[in-house]
Design an enzyme around this catalytic site. Structure first.
Site, PDB file in Angstrom:
ATOM      1  CG  HIS A 207      50.417  33.283  40.412  1.00  0.00           C
ATOM      2  ND1 HIS A 207      50.785  33.234  39.168  1.00  0.00           N
ATOM      3  CD2 HIS A 207      49.284  34.075  40.215  1.00  0.00           C
ATOM      4  CE1 HIS A 207      49.831  33.645  38.263  1.00  0.00           C
ATOM      5  NE2 HIS A 207      48.886  34.143  39.164  1.00  0.00           N
TER       6      HIS A 207
ATOM      7  CG  HIS B 176      50.734  38.593  39.512  1.00  0.00           C
ATOM      8  ND1 HIS B 176      50.294  39.540  38.975  1.00  0.00           N
ATOM      9  CD2 HIS B 176      49.778  37.656  40.036  1.00  0.00           C
ATOM     10  CE1 HIS B 176      48.902  39.023  38.687  1.00  0.00           C
ATOM     11  NE2 HIS B 176      48.899  37.987  39.337  1.00  0.00           N
TER      12      HIS B 176
ATOM     13  CG  HIS C 278      48.337  41.088  34.926  1.00  0.00           C
ATOM     14  ND1 HIS C 278      48.793  39.675  34.806  1.00  0.00           N
ATOM     15  CD2 HIS C 278      47.246  40.929  35.706  1.00  0.00           C
ATOM     16  CE1 HIS C 278      47.813  38.942  35.277  1.00  0.00           C
ATOM     17  NE2 HIS C 278      46.616  39.519  35.814  1.00  0.00           N
TER      18      HIS C 278
END
Length: 708
Positions: free
Chosen positions: A98, A185, A437
């Site tokens: 990411h 995420h 997270h």
């Protein structure tokens, strides 16, 4: 040598399955396993949070996951430990999960300043945001006069080398197969599944299993991995329910504003920020008394980042997509093109300039980057507001050790400003985690569902990671699962021994010929399949074909199916050789008949396609044509057997050339032929006299005819 056993191709679907023919027949052979060593090493994020970079080696293949910097450091010190890679040029592929800087900001440096020649992959939206994030990262670093690890030119060159991948799209590079799943995420975050020779390795990167206002939760892979490398950011901590966190967040902000204070939310330009903006937009809409207090999204990337989010709405959850389709967003600005777009806000303003452009109107909410309060506008506003007790700082994300954000959470009485001045800290500081997270409950459930044999923990402080390891070991022991867990430090190599089955899949005509039953216990030996015909192990049916290897995949095909199931085609090599001779063609035929059991002299007219020349045919397919008095042409279809026969023919002819006096009479006919003819003639004449030849003489002549 492996001794495979035939099995049906059953169970989960694997992206490696070969295409099925008209009949769809596929069978597989599983070879006895051999031991292979997997080596993994964290080059960053090993018992720390920051500079994520993870190296994997298996069967001569090399994969690198993520390439980030540490947010608490600057310059070369912030980079992963690249010098611990034995061969950077040997890395086949680099996979970026990411766009956060601790996962990708070292990529321009790595591509420009090292010998890496492999390929780089990330998702479409990650690549789009990567360019914006790193451009801002380089600009902020330059403004702070820190040592630059890359410049704009390096960034542009890295963009040219990055390839994109869709979720669930399978890609193969140098025998390494990989595909990715949504990680939940941030927008575009991916978990990568890598398959090398049947060993499946899942690297989660940062992931979140909980669906929020705009993103789906991480997907549970349908194919269980053998090894999982997973984040341990929160250790054994668990998040409060989302509704409680949202209520607490809005309450803290509303109280500070109504008391005449200002609220600073240090955030990254992208990621959780969009979630918080959606939350406050909804809260302001429901509470008209707060609408006089402005909300600012203060980031130079604000407008461009929101454009990216609007572009990739198809990757978000059903709630966002339905709003866009239905045009139900109450905060629409009146622009028909933006009707229903949840990221077009009514109560939130972009503040694209720096601190000089901010007039500080009084009580307000400012979302400013970066999230660690290390530099930039968030640090400047903190320095300006930290001495006023009416003001509040709400930290909504995880803070690594060594950052100012982490330091102020310890409630110090004083802080040091960017100018070096030490001042009292009077503003209230609140930590309300909206970090995307996974917490302990999410991680433990995720691993229990996948049930890998090995787990590697990364991206967590040493203490929290140690606690998570102990808790997971107790949980798996209680569940009766044997799962080995590692929590290596940076640059610490972890080796794992695996016994991985080697599979050979029979397809097409061969699979039909095997005709397996679901409870078959048939065997394949030395690459040939032997299938039971009536359940009796003593009665086997023999089938054979070509084993085609591509990377680490093996497929058994019939030559006629080669083009259907592979990119290969069957071919045939026709060999021709001219051989000079010094004996008659009949004598040569007699000499060859002594060596080869099946030879035949073909005279002109015996064959349909005869060209008027004599031929000698040797089973299984070598032909000698009498071209002229002293020249023979030998032809054969090349294969191991006919090649050997052709070599033997050449050897025999050469021996005849070397010692002609031992092999032929003055008439050109070999002595043994004359002797044989005389013996035969004598028997036909009825003389009763048989030519006798001692056994030793016969052996001598046979050996001499071959070896000279």
């Amino acid at each position: 040598a492996m001794v495979p056993s035939v099995t049906h191709s059953k169970g989960r679907s694997d992206p490696a399955d070969p295409p099925q023919g008209a009949s769809g027949a596929i069978a597989s052979a599983s070879a006895s396993a051999s031991s292979d060593t997997l080596e993994v090493m964290p080059l960053g994020a090993g018992q720390e949070v920051g500079r994520s970079c993870f190296h994997l080696k298996y069967k001569g293949k090399s994969v690198l996951f993520d390439c980030g910097v540490h947010p608490a450091y600057a310059g070369l010190v912030a980079l992963p430990y690249f010098d611990n890679i034995e061969s950077i040029e040997g890395i086949d592929v680099l996979l970026v999960t990411h766009f956060h800087i601790d996962h990708c900001a070292a990529l321009p440096y790595f591509l420009a300043k090292t010998s890496f020649k492999g390929r780089v992959f990330m998702t479409h939206s990650t690549k789009a945001i990567y360019r914006l994030m790193l451009s801002d990262f380089a600009r902020v670093g330059k403004a702070a006069m820190e040592e630059q690890i890359f410049d704009e030119r390096d960034l542009q060159r890295s963009m040219e080398r990055i390839e994109v991948i869709d979720y669930h799209q399978e890609v193969e590079v140098s025998g390494i197969r990989f595909w990715c799943y949504p990680a939940g995420h941030v927008l575009g975050a991916a978990m990568f599944m890598v398959d090398i020779a049947g060993l499946k390795f899942l690297y989660t990167g940062d992931y979140n299993r909980e669906e929020d206002r705009h993103l789906k939760g991480a997907e549970l892979p349908s194919i269980p991995p053998d090894v999982v490398c997973i984040e341990a950011t929160y250790g054994v901590q668990t998040h409060l329910p989302r509704t409680e966190r949202e209520s607490l967040f809005t309450e803290v902000i509303a109280n500070a504003l109504q008391n005449g204070g200002r609220v600073l939310c240090p955030v990254f330009a992208l990621g959780r920020t969009q979630e918080l903006l959606l939350m406050l937009e909804e809260f302001w809409t429901k509470n008209p008394e707060l609408r006089n207090f402005p909300i600012y999204y203060a980031s130079p990337l604000a407008k461009r980042c929101m454009a990216v989010y609007q572009t990739y709405i198809n990757q978000m959850n059903d709630r966002i997509r339905s709003q866009l389709r239905g045009g139900s967003n109450a905060s629409s600005s009146g622009d028909g093109n933006n009707a229903g777009n949840p990221f077009v806000f009514e109560h939130i303003q972009n503040l694209s300039g720096g601190i000089a452009d901010f007039d500080d109107p009084g009580p307000c909410v400012v979302f400013a980057s970066p999230g660690m309060l290390q530099s930039g506008l968030s640090r400047q506003l903190f320095d300006r507001w930290c001495q006023n007790s009416k003001n509040a700082c709400v930290i909504p994300g995880y803070c690594p050790e060594g950052t100012l954000a982490k330091h102020v959470l310890t409630e110090p009485k004083e802080v040091q400003l960017l100018s070096g001045e030490v001042v009292p800290l009077r503003m209230s500081v609140h930590y309300i985690s909206f970090s995307a997270h996974a917490d302990y409950n999410q991680t433990s459930d995720f691993l229990s569902s996948l049930a890998p044999s090995k787990v590697v923990l990364v991206h967590g402080e040493a203490t929290e990671m140690g606690r998570m390891k102990s808790a997971l070991m107790r949980k798996f022991e209680n569940e009766g699962k044997q799962i080995e867990i590692f929590n290596p430090k940076n640059c610490q190599t972890v080796t794992m021994e695996f016994r991985v089955d080697k599979h050979v899949r029979a397809v097409g005509r061969i699979a039909e010929a095997i005709n397996l039953s679901t409870d078959s216990s048939d065997k394949i030996t030395d690459g040939n399949a032997n299938a039971d015909t009536d359940g009796d192990d003593n009665e086997k049916r023999h089938v054979s074909g070509l084993i085609v290897q591509k990377g680490f995949k093996h497929t058994l095909v019939d030559p006629s199916d080669l083009q259907t199931y592979t990119k290969l085609s069957a071919g045939m090599v026709m060999q021709k050789q001219l051989i000079p001779i010094q004996v008659t063609f009949l004598a040569l035929q007699d000499q060859l008949a002594l060596v080869f059991s099946r030879t035949k002299l073909i005279k002109p007219g015996d064959a349909v396609d005869s060209d008027g020349k004599e031929r000698i045919w040797i089973d299984p397919g070598v032909t000698l044509t009498h071209e002229s008095e002293h020249m023979v042409k030998m032809e054969w279809k090349s294969d191991p057997l006919t090649d050997t026969i052709a070599d033997s023919v050449v050897t025999i002819v050469m021996q005849l050339q070397l010692k002609p006096e031992l092999n032929r009479s003055p008439t050109g006919v070999p002595y043994r032929v004359m002797s044989s003819l005389a013996k035969k003639q004598n028997e036909q004449d009825g003389g009763g006299v048989k030519a006798e030849m001692e056994e030793s003489t016969m052996i001598d002549e046979v050996l001499e005819s071959i070896f000279g």
